[in-house]
Scaffold this active site. Sequence first.
Site, PDB file in Angstrom:
ATOM      1  CE  LYS A   1      -0.483   0.300   5.020  1.00  0.00           C
ATOM      2  NZ  LYS A   1      -0.992  -0.444   5.997  1.00  0.00           N
TER       3      LYS A   1
ATOM      4  CE1 TYR B   1      13.985  31.602   0.975  1.00  0.00           C
ATOM      5  CE2 TYR B   1      14.144  28.847   0.803  1.00  0.00           C
ATOM      6  CZ  TYR B   1      13.650  30.209   0.202  1.00  0.00           C
ATOM      7  OH  TYR B   1      12.989  30.320  -0.845  1.00  0.00           O
TER       8      TYR B   1
HETATM    9  C1  LIG Z   1       0.161  -1.244   6.921  1.00  0.00           C
HETATM   10  C2  LIG Z   1      -0.736  -2.313   7.638  1.00  0.00           C
HETATM   11  C3  LIG Z   1       0.294  -3.587   7.815  1.00  0.00           C
HETATM   12  C4  LIG Z   1       1.592  -3.614   7.489  1.00  0.00           C
HETATM   13  O1  LIG Z   1       2.281  -3.171   8.709  1.00  0.00           O
HETATM   14  P1  LIG Z   1       4.121  -3.278   8.661  1.00  0.00           P
HETATM   15  O2  LIG Z   1       4.266  -2.969  10.118  1.00  0.00           O
HETATM   16  O3  LIG Z   1       4.561  -2.293   7.871  1.00  0.00           O
HETATM   17  O4  LIG Z   1       4.381  -4.769   8.587  1.00  0.00           O
HETATM   18  C5  LIG Z   1      -0.429  -4.645   8.233  1.00  0.00           C
HETATM   19  N1  LIG Z   1      -1.850  -4.705   8.354  1.00  0.00           N
HETATM   20  C6  LIG Z   1      -2.467  -3.558   8.259  1.00  0.00           C
HETATM   21  C7  LIG Z   1      -4.122  -3.704   8.586  1.00  0.00           C
HETATM   22  C8  LIG Z   1      -1.899  -2.243   7.997  1.00  0.00           C
HETATM   23  O5  LIG Z   1      -2.689  -1.330   7.847  1.00  0.00           O
END
Ligand SMILES: *Cc1c(COP(=O)(O)O)cnc(C)c1O
Length: 403
Positions: A47, A296
């Site tokens: 994701k 800056y």
């Molecule tokens: C993002 C997410 C994961 C992955 O988490 P990591 O700590 O990156 O392994 C797993 N389960 C859900 C529901 C998530 O939203």
Amino acid sequence: MGKMPYGKSWFEVSRTALESNLSALGRVAGSGPSGNQPRPALLAVIKANGYGHGAALCAPVLAHSGAEWLGVTDALEGGAVRESLQAAGIAPVDQPEILLMCGLEASDVPAAVQHHLTPVVWFSEQLEWLAAHADSRQPLPFHLEIDTGMARQGVRPGEDLTQLLAEISGYPQLTLAGVLTHFASSEIAGSALTRSQQQLFKQALSQIEAARLTPAWLHAGNTSTIDEARLLPWLAAQAEAVGARLLARTGLALYGYALPLEGDVPQLAPSLLPAGTWKARVVAVRDLAPGETVGYNATFTAPEPMRLALLPVGYADGLRRELSGSDARPGGWVMLHGQRAPILGRISMNLTTVDVTQIAQAALGDVATLLGAGITADDHARLAGTIPYEILCGLRARSVLVA
Ligand SMILES: *Cc1c(COP(=O)(O)O)cnc(C)c1O
């Protein structure tokens, strides 16, 4: 995923590192469950554009390396990932299942159906939207999320769940293919919160059994859930009890990082390889006379003759402004010719200056490493007061796959 319309830096993603991290995860996840319980399958979470690495770029590599599931944000990302698997020549029957993880809306449903994405569902309207696009001759699979303590996605065990299960049983065109929850604190081994979440999840599973629903998959947690030695065996036992297969979700570790594990010996960290290296070229070099200021608000003044290299990267590209270096406080650094070049002055929107006084060979066109060997996402996170997740997701550089 579309190319960025601007930006001169690039993010090299190592195929070898992704493959090696996935196999390390498979090893650690498979080492827990004992006896004749089958090894858990892996759900590779890609994701948020593969945590900044490029979801469509990572997906075929992870699919080839044996990820049975991929996890995406929404239908748009899921569609692009399906297309990347197709373009990589992976036949539809050999492609991983894709879980649509975040916030299913009515407008996601047509694309989810078209691209065979399995949505996470937890309330009535979502069932209605799906049912309207489904046909009982070919029921649509979905995964049901149980809220055991995140108060984010998920139906609460108890009456809410009983009610929803009754609705689910009334839709012949839908199939409850999986059940999941998420742990809020799995990086704290044996935490009271996790224990209470386990109890609630167990309660939900017995309600599902009582409703005579038989999910094929059961999953919970994240990278730290795999790292924490006690959780996966417990999950495997729950899966076995309801006749489901255990799925272990992991994101961060795929990219080579893991949170420190409190109260237990982490198993993953030593085997992980950072997968991404963020690079940019030096676009100018200049000398600085004593007393001249940089950037800056003139937060840095040269105390002696110095040399500066200019990099065409800034906070718009995800280089956190907290890494700026001033007279008062050293900031972050980049790697150049194997040495640290400290960031001097305020990081600007698309430009950053680094100190190359001690790097005699520094020259126009040199390639600097902004994140990778010598300066990790953990370093960026520490300096910016955040977590490596936010650093990686915040990168806006073109991803390229390298060996
Ligand atoms: C993002 C997410 C994961 C992955 O988490 P990591 O700590 O990156 O392994 C797993 N389960 C859900 C529901 C998530 O939203």
